[in-house]
Design an enzyme around this catalytic site. Structure first.
Site, PDB file in Angstrom:
ATOM      1  N   TYR A 154       0.847  -1.185   0.000  1.00 17.55           N
ATOM      2  CA  TYR A 154       0.000   0.000   0.000  1.00 17.55           C
ATOM      3  C   TYR A 154       0.885   1.238   0.000  1.00 17.55           C
ATOM      4  O   TYR A 154       1.787   1.360   0.838  1.00 17.55           O
ATOM      5  CB  TYR A 154      -0.900   0.015   1.241  1.00 17.55           C
ATOM      6  CG  TYR A 154      -1.848   1.185   1.276  1.00 17.55           C
ATOM      7  CD1 TYR A 154      -2.843   1.303   0.312  1.00 17.55           C
ATOM      8  CD2 TYR A 154      -1.751   2.165   2.247  1.00 17.55           C
ATOM      9  CE1 TYR A 154      -3.728   2.387   0.316  1.00 17.55           C
ATOM     10  CE2 TYR A 154      -2.634   3.243   2.269  1.00 17.55           C
ATOM     11  CZ  TYR A 154      -3.614   3.346   1.297  1.00 17.55           C
ATOM     12  OH  TYR A 154      -4.476   4.409   1.310  1.00 17.55           O
ATOM     13  N   ASP A 256       9.285   3.310   0.253  1.00 15.04           N
ATOM     14  CA  ASP A 256       8.159   3.986   0.888  1.00 15.04           C
ATOM     15  C   ASP A 256       8.295   3.724   2.387  1.00 15.04           C
ATOM     16  O   ASP A 256       7.935   2.652   2.883  1.00 15.04           O
ATOM     17  CB  ASP A 256       6.841   3.435   0.337  1.00 15.04           C
ATOM     18  CG  ASP A 256       5.634   3.995   1.079  1.00 15.04           C
ATOM     19  OD1 ASP A 256       5.823   4.723   2.075  1.00 15.04           O
ATOM     20  OD2 ASP A 256       4.503   3.694   0.668  1.00 15.04           O
ATOM     21  N   LYS A 284       3.333   9.852   8.304  1.00 14.64           N
ATOM     22  CA  LYS A 284       2.878   9.295   9.591  1.00 14.64           C
ATOM     23  C   LYS A 284       3.711   9.790  10.771  1.00 14.64           C
ATOM     24  O   LYS A 284       3.676  10.960  11.092  1.00 14.64           O
ATOM     25  CB  LYS A 284       2.836   7.762   9.525  1.00 14.64           C
ATOM     26  CG  LYS A 284       1.732   7.268   8.577  1.00 14.64           C
ATOM     27  CD  LYS A 284       1.268   5.874   8.894  1.00 14.64           C
ATOM     28  CE  LYS A 284       0.386   5.308   7.823  1.00 14.64           C
ATOM     29  NZ  LYS A 284      -0.996   5.086   8.169  1.00 14.64           N
TER      30      LYS A 284
END
Ligand SMILES: Cc1ncc(COP(=O)(O)O)c(C=O)c1O
Length: 460
Positions: A154, A256, A284
């Site tokens: 993801y 990522d 995040k």
């Protein structure tokens, strides 16, 4: 295929959370699914939150939980970290956003370049945004269109990312050459054509894509640890193999690190695994709870922006509140001392789970890395997305609701997630978490033994 013990936990959940049920009913009238992100929706209804402080949150029924959801891992700082609150408060009185450059930008860029193997940085507000820009820059840097992505990984919600995120068994095809499956309506066919899919931990599948599209692969994008299927570690040699393939074919390697960047180690995944990517994406937990993302690369690659060859912008980029939170996070939260503290807690939680799993006779294992971990309801280690689809979903729901009913939000809802430990968690929180798991595990083992190994093609 629900069963009695699970039904009892669901009934207890509904009894404990009537205000959440009412809030959800209200919200559904105006907001699709009654939630602001599909990931927040689950049956019978999600917990509606009231407040949070440190390692704990309260829901609208005033139940308290030890929080290991932590906003899907965005809060390694924990709730209301004093350093973050102080920094943010100061900026609220000095102006929140100007759309003009200021000194916090290079200060935070310096912090990032000191920790990660990049020379220049640009900022954004979310993981989706920064992986989108990273993909575009890789395309511009190579003059090629295709980005290899791993099945089950993801990277956010833009068209390049929303491919083969949770494909179903009847869609996904050959494991050595998985089919590119749109992650919902609205993803253009052209996007699918430009995202060849490979299998995690399967270098052959990656080589195959390079052979199939010679001179056309701009980059490989990956989560160095697949963290959207629980927690799936790269097998020895896999990341180094990707590095070599990128070097051999003139493609860029994009890590990522939206999840791993802060939470895996002081210097993120490249530090932890000793493999250097060409670009990294952060979001995040670098923002201490405020929306902050960043992407970085060498001076040469980022120079494409300086040379006006790639366009990057954003009204809220480097707004002073998020930047203040980011600076406080790097300087006062993600410190060596705090990594030592959370490292100790992480070991204690994972080892505690392992002991309880063994004692209860549960067929499961515990995966853990950095401050993340997960109870993996599989007899042996999963190596890729397809292994992950074989989880007994009802047994996982039994685990999650039973923990919630006893005051522990063991991880975000969904069996593709993992727990996070914040710098504000204490040994006492971990002891309390383990005590609850010890109470719950025998019922899970009993249900598992009665049901046999139920494998349901998972997804959401
Ligand atoms: C690895 C990874 N990349 C990108 C994203 C997207 O981040 P955001 O939700 O901030 O857009 C996520 C979100 O969970 C993620 O886990």
């Amino acid at each position: 295929m629900s069963y009695d013990a699970l039904q009892k936990e669901l009934a207890r959940y509904q009894k404990r959370t009537p205000q959440s049920a009412a809030a959800h009913q209200r919200a559904e009238k105006r907001i699709p699914l009654g939630v602001a992100s599909n990931y927040r929706h689950y049956e019978p209804y999600p917990i509606f939150v009231k407040d949070g402080k440190g390692s704990r949150i309260h829901d609208v029924d005033s139940n308290e939980y030890i929080d290991h959801n932590l906003c899907f891992g965005a809060l390694m700082a924990g709730h209301c970290h004093p350093a973050v609150v102080k920094a943010v408060q100061a900026k609220l009185h000095e102006g929140t956003t100007f759309g003009m450059p200021h000194d916090q930008e290079w200060e935070l860029a310096e912090e990032i370049c000191a920790r990660y193997p990049v020379e220049m940085v640009r900022f954004g507000s979310s993981g989706t945004e920064v992986t989108m820009h990273a993909c575009r820059i890789a395309r511009a840097a190579t003059g090629r269109d295709k980005i290899i992505k791993f099945e089950g990984a993801y990277h956010g919600l833009h068209d390049t990312a929303l491919v083969s995120v949770k494909p179903k068994e009847d869609q996904y095809g050959d494991p050595d050459a998985p089919t590119a499956v749109p992650g919902g309506g609205g993803v253009p066919k052209a996007a699918l054509d430009n995202v060849p899919i490979a299998s995690f931990n399967n270098l052959k599948s990656v080589e195959h894509r390079f052979q199939q599209h010679p001179g056309q692969i701009a980059a490989i994008i990956l989560e160095p640890i697949l963290m959207n299927v629980g927690l799936c570690l790269p097998q020895p040699g896999f990341l180094a193999g990707l590095r070599s393939l990128c070097d051999a074919h003139g493609s860029l390697l994009i890590f990522d690190e939206v999840k791993t960047g802060a939470k895996l180690a002081w210097g993120g995944a490249s530090d932890y695994f000793g493999v250097k990517p060409d670009m990294i994406c952060l979001a995040k937990s670098i923002g201490g709870g405020l929306p902050l993302g960043a992407f970085g690369a060498s001076r040469k690659v980022m120079g494409l922006i300086s040379d006006h060859k790639v366009f990057h912008g954003g009204t809220y980029n480097t707004n002073r509140v998020a930047m203040a939170a980011g600076l406080a996070t790097f300087r006062e939260v993600l410190t060596r001392e705090n990594y030592a503290h959370v490292g100790k807690l992480s070991k204690k939680l994972a080892e505690g789970y392992r002991t309880i799993v063994a004692k209860a006779g549960l067929k499961a294992y515990v995966a853990s890395a950095g401050v993340n971990g997960a109870l993996m309801l599989y007899p042996q280690e999963i190596k890729n997305y397809r292994d992950w689809t074989k989880v007994d979903v009802d047994l996982w729901r039994h685990y999650w609701f039973a923990m919630v009913n006893r005051g522990v939000l063991a991880q975000p809802y969904w069996w593709d997630e993992q727990w996070t430990i914040s710098v504000q968690h204490t040994e006492a929180d971990i002891d309390a978490h383990l005590a609850v798991f010890e109470e719950v595990a025998p019922a899970l083992a009993k249900a598992q033994a009665e049901r046999g190994m139920v494998t349901v093609a998972a997804g959401h």
